[in-house]
Design a protein around this motif. Structure first.
Motif, PDB file in Angstrom:
ATOM      1  N   ASP A  51      22.375 -17.284  19.878  1.00 55.89           N
ATOM      2  CA  ASP A  51      21.959 -17.541  21.257  1.00 55.89           C
ATOM      3  C   ASP A  51      22.926 -18.437  22.024  1.00 55.89           C
ATOM      4  O   ASP A  51      23.394 -19.451  21.514  1.00 55.89           O
ATOM      5  CB  ASP A  51      20.578 -18.201  21.269  1.00 55.89           C
ATOM      6  N   CYS A  52      23.164 -18.050  23.282  1.00 58.58           N
ATOM      7  CA  CYS A  52      23.997 -18.835  24.192  1.00 58.58           C
ATOM      8  C   CYS A  52      23.075 -19.577  25.166  1.00 58.58           C
ATOM      9  O   CYS A  52      22.239 -18.942  25.819  1.00 58.58           O
ATOM     10  CB  CYS A  52      24.960 -17.933  24.967  1.00 58.58           C
ATOM     11  N   PRO A  53      23.238 -20.888  25.305  1.00 63.62           N
ATOM     12  CA  PRO A  53      22.343 -21.667  26.156  1.00 63.62           C
ATOM     13  C   PRO A  53      22.642 -21.545  27.651  1.00 63.62           C
ATOM     14  O   PRO A  53      21.790 -21.872  28.469  1.00 63.62           O
ATOM     15  CB  PRO A  53      22.595 -23.099  25.695  1.00 63.62           C
ATOM     16  N   CYS A  54      23.802 -21.080  28.010  1.00 63.17           N
ATOM     17  CA  CYS A  54      24.207 -21.115  29.423  1.00 63.17           C
ATOM     18  C   CYS A  54      23.472 -20.112  30.305  1.00 63.17           C
ATOM     19  O   CYS A  54      22.961 -20.469  31.352  1.00 63.17           O
ATOM     20  CB  CYS A  54      25.714 -20.926  29.545  1.00 63.17           C
ATOM     21  N   HIS A  55      23.446 -18.862  29.899  1.00 65.21           N
ATOM     22  CA  HIS A  55      22.837 -17.840  30.747  1.00 65.21           C
ATOM     23  C   HIS A  55      21.897 -16.916  29.984  1.00 65.21           C
ATOM     24  O   HIS A  55      21.503 -15.866  30.491  1.00 65.21           O
ATOM     25  CB  HIS A  55      23.928 -17.026  31.464  1.00 65.21           C
ATOM     26  N   SER A  90      22.375 -15.172  27.075  1.00 63.13           N
ATOM     27  CA  SER A  90      22.865 -14.051  26.265  1.00 63.13           C
ATOM     28  C   SER A  90      22.459 -14.256  24.813  1.00 63.13           C
ATOM     29  O   SER A  90      22.422 -15.377  24.313  1.00 63.13           O
ATOM     30  CB  SER A  90      24.388 -13.944  26.348  1.00 63.13           C
ATOM     31  N   LYS A  91      22.149 -13.135  24.154  1.00 62.22           N
ATOM     32  CA  LYS A  91      21.802 -13.152  22.733  1.00 62.22           C
ATOM     33  C   LYS A  91      22.595 -12.059  22.046  1.00 62.22           C
ATOM     34  O   LYS A  91      22.793 -10.978  22.594  1.00 62.22           O
ATOM     35  CB  LYS A  91      20.305 -12.925  22.530  1.00 62.22           C
ATOM     36  N   PHE A  92      23.023 -12.373  20.831  1.00 58.01           N
ATOM     37  CA  PHE A  92      23.828 -11.439  20.046  1.00 58.01           C
ATOM     38  C   PHE A  92      23.144 -11.238  18.698  1.00 58.01           C
ATOM     39  O   PHE A  92      22.507 -12.145  18.159  1.00 58.01           O
ATOM     40  CB  PHE A  92      25.233 -12.006  19.827  1.00 58.01           C
ATOM     41  N   SER A  93      23.287 -10.027  18.139  1.00 60.54           N
ATOM     42  CA  SER A  93      22.738  -9.753  16.814  1.00 60.54           C
ATOM     43  C   SER A  93      23.569 -10.485  15.768  1.00 60.54           C
ATOM     44  O   SER A  93      24.641 -11.012  16.063  1.00 60.54           O
ATOM     45  CB  SER A  93      22.767  -8.246  16.534  1.00 60.54           C
ATOM     46  N   LEU A  94      23.100 -10.483  14.543  1.00 56.81           N
ATOM     47  CA  LEU A  94      23.844 -11.112  13.444  1.00 56.81           C
ATOM     48  C   LEU A  94      25.124 -10.343  13.130  1.00 56.81           C
ATOM     49  O   LEU A  94      25.958 -10.807  12.369  1.00 56.81           O
ATOM     50  CB  LEU A  94      22.953 -11.226  12.201  1.00 56.81           C
ATOM     51  N   GLY A 130      21.737  -9.513  27.671  1.00 56.09           N
ATOM     52  CA  GLY A 130      22.801  -9.989  28.558  1.00 56.09           C
ATOM     53  C   GLY A 130      22.441 -11.288  29.219  1.00 56.09           C
ATOM     54  O   GLY A 130      21.412 -11.862  28.930  1.00 56.09           O
ATOM     55  N   PRO A 131      23.361 -11.742  30.032  1.00 54.61           N
ATOM     56  CA  PRO A 131      24.321 -11.000  30.828  1.00 54.61           C
ATOM     57  C   PRO A 131      25.640 -10.622  30.131  1.00 54.61           C
ATOM     58  O   PRO A 131      26.421  -9.871  30.690  1.00 54.61           O
ATOM     59  CB  PRO A 131      24.610 -11.929  32.003  1.00 54.61           C
ATOM     60  N   ALA A 132      25.901 -11.119  28.926  1.00 54.97           N
ATOM     61  CA  ALA A 132      27.132 -10.720  28.234  1.00 54.97           C
ATOM     62  C   ALA A 132      27.129  -9.203  28.058  1.00 54.97           C
ATOM     63  O   ALA A 132      26.084  -8.598  27.815  1.00 54.97           O
ATOM     64  CB  ALA A 132      27.234 -11.413  26.880  1.00 54.97           C
ATOM     65  N   LYS A 133      28.302  -8.615  28.211  1.00 54.77           N
ATOM     66  CA  LYS A 133      28.433  -7.168  28.051  1.00 54.77           C
ATOM     67  C   LYS A 133      29.248  -6.799  26.808  1.00 54.77           C
ATOM     68  O   LYS A 133      29.149  -5.695  26.318  1.00 54.77           O
ATOM     69  CB  LYS A 133      29.079  -6.562  29.298  1.00 54.77           C
ATOM     70  N   LYS A 134      30.058  -7.753  26.324  1.00 54.85           N
ATOM     71  CA  LYS A 134      30.913  -7.499  25.168  1.00 54.85           C
ATOM     72  C   LYS A 134      30.385  -8.257  23.955  1.00 54.85           C
ATOM     73  O   LYS A 134      29.846  -9.353  24.089  1.00 54.85           O
ATOM     74  CB  LYS A 134      32.339  -7.981  25.451  1.00 54.85           C
ATOM     75  N   PRO A 135      30.568  -7.691  22.762  1.00 58.33           N
ATOM     76  CA  PRO A 135      30.145  -8.395  21.546  1.00 58.33           C
ATOM     77  C   PRO A 135      31.002  -9.645  21.302  1.00 58.33           C
ATOM     78  O   PRO A 135      32.080  -9.789  21.889  1.00 58.33           O
ATOM     79  CB  PRO A 135      30.364  -7.362  20.441  1.00 58.33           C
ATOM     80  N   LEU A 136      30.516 -10.510  20.424  1.00 59.52           N
ATOM     81  CA  LEU A 136      31.308 -11.672  20.024  1.00 59.52           C
ATOM     82  C   LEU A 136      32.551 -11.193  19.273  1.00 59.52           C
ATOM     83  O   LEU A 136      32.507 -10.189  18.559  1.00 59.52           O
ATOM     84  CB  LEU A 136      30.487 -12.597  19.120  1.00 59.52           C
TER      85      LEU A 136
END
Length: 150
Positions: free
Chosen positions: A112-116, A118-122, A129-135
């Protein structure tokens, strides 16, 4: 006035202050300059999602296998290490691909990103989103009980 060969020069307060201001400005400018263009490259790497600086150095031990729970992960500096399934370890840059904030937790199966928000899978893929690209992936290997950047 001339006393013992020394000429009395009158300098206005305004001239002294102006000269001091130039010296202070020059000192401040020199202090802010690193002599390299790293600040602009850091900004551009964050905004573009490229995070070579945030990746762990090759050979660097990031965590032990016991530190990374199955179905979760840990954040080590600017790297996230996960264990999506038992014995499978993955690592990613902890720099969010949305606007360059650092992710701050791994919980409930997401990074999890605290700014906006965004959440990413493991696996580093965008879940929310709002992220559109993977880590950005970081290559790791398991050496004994250590998870090492490779």
């Amino acid at each position: 006035m001339d006393i013992n060969g020394i000429t009395d020069i009158q300098v206005s307060r305004k001239t002294v202050l102006a000269g001091a201001g130039v010296g202070v400005a020059a000192a401040a400018l020199a202090a802010c300059s690193s002599g390299s263009d790293s600040s602009s490259s850091e900004s551009s790497s964050e905004s573009s999602g490229s995070s070579s600086e945030s990746s762990a150095a090759a050979g660097e031990a990031l965590a032990t296998t016991g530190d990374v729970p199955v179905g979760s992960g840990v954040i080590v500096g600017k790297t996230v290490v996960t264990q999506p399934t038992a014995g499978e370890y993955k690592a990613f840059s902890a720099v969010c691909t949305h606007q360059g904030c650092l992710v701050n937790k791994v919980a409930d199966g997401t990074i999890d990103c605290p700014c906006h928000g965004s959440k990413f899978s493991l696996d580093g893929q965008v879940v929310n989103g709002p992220a559109k690209k993977p880590l950005e992936p970081v290559n790791v290997t398991v050496q004994g009980e250590s998870i090492v950047a490779s």
